[in-house]
Design an enzyme around this catalytic site. Structure first.
Site, PDB file in Angstrom:
ATOM      1  N   LYS A 191       5.508  10.134   8.582  1.00  0.00           N
ATOM      2  CA  LYS A 191       4.588  10.299   9.769  1.00  0.00           C
ATOM      3  C   LYS A 191       5.883  10.385  10.478  1.00  0.00           C
ATOM      4  O   LYS A 191       5.459  11.376  11.213  1.00  0.00           O
ATOM      5  CB  LYS A 191       3.990   8.969  10.186  1.00  0.00           C
ATOM      6  CG  LYS A 191       3.303   8.535   8.843  1.00  0.00           C
ATOM      7  CD  LYS A 191       2.326   7.245   9.756  1.00  0.00           C
ATOM      8  CE  LYS A 191       2.226   6.317   8.326  1.00  0.00           C
ATOM      9  NZ  LYS A 191       0.249   5.788   7.988  1.00  0.00           N
ATOM     10  N   ASP A 230       9.317   2.016  -0.547  1.00  0.00           N
ATOM     11  CA  ASP A 230       8.581   3.093   0.397  1.00  0.00           C
ATOM     12  C   ASP A 230       8.594   2.958   1.470  1.00  0.00           C
ATOM     13  O   ASP A 230       8.400   1.815   2.176  1.00  0.00           O
ATOM     14  CB  ASP A 230       6.930   2.873  -0.254  1.00  0.00           C
ATOM     15  CG  ASP A 230       5.315   3.524   1.018  1.00  0.00           C
ATOM     16  OD1 ASP A 230       6.203   4.306   1.697  1.00  0.00           O
ATOM     17  OD2 ASP A 230       5.554   3.796   0.361  1.00  0.00           O
ATOM     18  N   TYR A 263       0.787  -1.045  -0.017  1.00  0.00           N
ATOM     19  CA  TYR A 263      -0.506  -0.023   0.007  1.00  0.00           C
ATOM     20  C   TYR A 263       1.071   1.012   0.384  1.00  0.00           C
ATOM     21  O   TYR A 263       2.043   1.206   0.814  1.00  0.00           O
ATOM     22  CB  TYR A 263      -0.406   0.179   1.422  1.00  0.00           C
ATOM     23  CG  TYR A 263      -1.748   1.256   1.359  1.00  0.00           C
ATOM     24  CD1 TYR A 263      -2.540   1.445   0.214  1.00  0.00           C
ATOM     25  CD2 TYR A 263      -1.231   2.400   2.456  1.00  0.00           C
ATOM     26  CE1 TYR A 263      -4.280   2.410   0.962  1.00  0.00           C
ATOM     27  CE2 TYR A 263      -2.182   3.082   2.389  1.00  0.00           C
ATOM     28  CZ  TYR A 263      -3.946   3.540   1.757  1.00  0.00           C
ATOM     29  OH  TYR A 263      -4.227   4.098   1.755  1.00  0.00           O
TER      30      TYR A 263
HETATM   31  N1  HOZ Z   1      -2.839   3.233   5.798  1.00  0.00           N
HETATM   32  C1  HOZ Z   1      -2.998   3.281   7.734  1.00  0.00           C
HETATM   33  C2  HOZ Z   1      -1.996   2.658   7.682  1.00  0.00           C
HETATM   34  N2  HOZ Z   1      -1.984   1.451   6.998  1.00  0.00           N
HETATM   35  C3  HOZ Z   1      -4.379   3.507   8.404  1.00  0.00           C
HETATM   36  C4  HOZ Z   1      -3.962   5.081   8.850  1.00  0.00           C
HETATM   37  C5  HOZ Z   1      -5.901   5.407   8.906  1.00  0.00           C
HETATM   38  O1  HOZ Z   1      -6.748   4.893   9.007  1.00  0.00           O
HETATM   39  O2  HOZ Z   1      -5.027   6.405  10.159  1.00  0.00           O
END
Ligand code: HOZ
Length: 430
Positions: free
Chosen positions: A266, A238, A143
């Site tokens: 992040k 990534d 992802y």
């Molecule tokens: N896509 C984020 C983790 N794989 C989740 C982000 C969230 O829901 O805060």
């Protein structure tokens, strides 16, 4: 009487699609109603009903030292009095760029953005411009945020909700994204052969967090790099989840493999909204205003976010021992849960590297997305809900990594294992 979280969720659903601002949070695949968080400190999250949970999400990666670490909190408090957003350059942007460049050897120049999604979208635009080719290759179950080009066989929330691809992505965009199988070099080689001189880049999470945690087999990443070099394509790591989490220079610091471009997120904002992409100067110099590839943002390099990020990166350089300690915690939990699975004769498989960890409810070793999808997600739901009941907050999906922090001490780890034993017993009857 209902909980405050439940009543907030009811109101939220009236005005926010699905009641949440990011799909995984909705607890859809694990059942129950999401908790609304009031505050977070150290190893704990506290919900609006006053119950505390040991935090194993860590805001999906950045809370390496636990929630609201005093060094970061104090730095942000101090920065607040100087203003929140300038829309003009500030000195911290130079400092954090210098810091990132000094910590990650493959990054000679870096551009700050506001999220991992922005970073990956910009990185592939740059790769396409640099190579003058249109197609990218990603791996099933990886992802890379919600950019159109990446919502093809995507992991994380897309896998959690069982939507293989998203409506709204045009056919012409989708046709430029090819997908290979993680840990299967032959599948990548086939794509290269079938698409000569048209692959701009291969992008991957070198250690995958978004199909649950999946670890590269020996030689896999080296093989990808070799194929990229042979075919004149860029290699993009990534490291939004793994950057500064697996080592002070991310996954690449564990292997010495240097990708052409790296995306970060992040953690370089200490939890505030930040992302970045960086790499070889020759490639990065194509970005506007140095070059013709456009990418911009008013909030990019925001003074509060860069302050928090610098404080986080300073914590990391001042405490290099944190990685070994986190790895010990990870191994302790992984071994403990493997033993519980054995004792209770439950089909389960644990992947762990450093402070990242996933328990899959399956009877096979999980090496790619198809393996991950053999997991019994209903059993995971039972396990998740009982862990919550026992005061441990896991990511609410089978297809996510758990994140450990330095704020967890032995008593927290013992509590997690005790809770896990109870939660595993619950799955037996389910
Ligand atoms: N896509 C984020 C983790 N794989 C989740 C982000 C969230 O829901 O805060």
């Amino acid at each position: 009487m209902g909980s405050l979280s439940a009543s907030y969720f009811e109101r939220a659903q009236e005005v926010i699609p699905g009641g949440v601002n990011s799909p995984v949070r909705a607890f859809k695949s694990v059942g129950g109603s999401p908790l609304f968080i009031q505050s977070a400190k150290g190893a704990y999250l506290k919900d609006v009903d006053g119950k505390e949970y040991i935090d194993l999400i860590g805001s999906w990666g950045p809370m390496l030292f636990g929630q609201a670490h005093p060094s970061i909190e104090n730095a942000v408090r101090e920065a607040l009095s100087n203003g929140f957003s300038f829309g003009a350059p500030s000195y911290n942007e130079v400092l954090i760029a210098e810091k990132i460049v000094s910590m990650i050897p493959s990054i000679e120049k870096v551009r700050l953005v506001n999220s991992g999604t922005e970073a990956t979208m910009a990185a592939i635009r740059l790769a396409r411009a640099y190579t003058n080719r249109d197609k990218i290759i990603k791996f099933e179950g990886c992802y890379h945020g919600h950019g159109d080009s990446f919502l093809i066989a995507a992991g994380s929330g897309v896998a959690t909700l069982g939507t293989p691809d998203s409506p709204g992505v045009t056919v012409s965009t989708a046709k430029d994204t090819l997908t290979a199988i993680y840990n299967d070099l032959a599948s990548l080689e086939l794509l290269f052969k079938a698409n000569p001189n048209s692959i701009s880049a291969v992008i991957l999470e070198p250690v995958v967090g978004n199909m649950g945690l999946v670890i590269p087999e020996p030689g896999f990443i080296e093989g990808i790099q070799q194929l990229c070099q042979t075919h004149g394509s860029l290699l993009i790591f990534d490291e939004v989840m793994t950057g500064f989490r697996l080592s002070s220079s991310g996954y690449q610091g564990l292997t010495q493999i240097q990708p052409d471009l790296t995306t970060l997120g992040k953690i370089i904002g200490g939890g505030l909204p930040v992302g970045a992409y960086g790499g070889k100067a020759e490639i990065m110099n194509m970005i506007a205003p140095a070059g013709p590839v456009y990418q911009a943002g008013t909030l990019s390099g925001n003074p509060l976010a860069t302050t928090a990020g610098l404080a986080m990166l300073n914590l990391i350089t001042n405490h290099p021992e944190v990685y070994q300690a986190l790895n010990q915690k990870g191994e302790f939990l992984a071994e403990g849960i493997r033993q519980q699975l054995k004792d209770l004769q439950i089909d389960g498989f644990v992947n762990q590297i450093g402070s990242m960890f996933t328990l899959f409810f399956t009877n096979i070793a999980v090496k790619n997305f198809s393996d991950a999808k053999t997991s019994d997600t209903a059993k995971f739901g039972v396990y998740f809900r009982e862990m919550l009941n026992q005061g441990v907050y896991l990511p609410p999906s089978q297809f996510e990594s758990w994140f450990l922090s330095a704020a967890l001490d032995q008593s927290h780890l013992d509590h997690i294992l005790k809770a896990s034993r109870i939660a595993l017993e619950k799955t037996l009857g389910a």
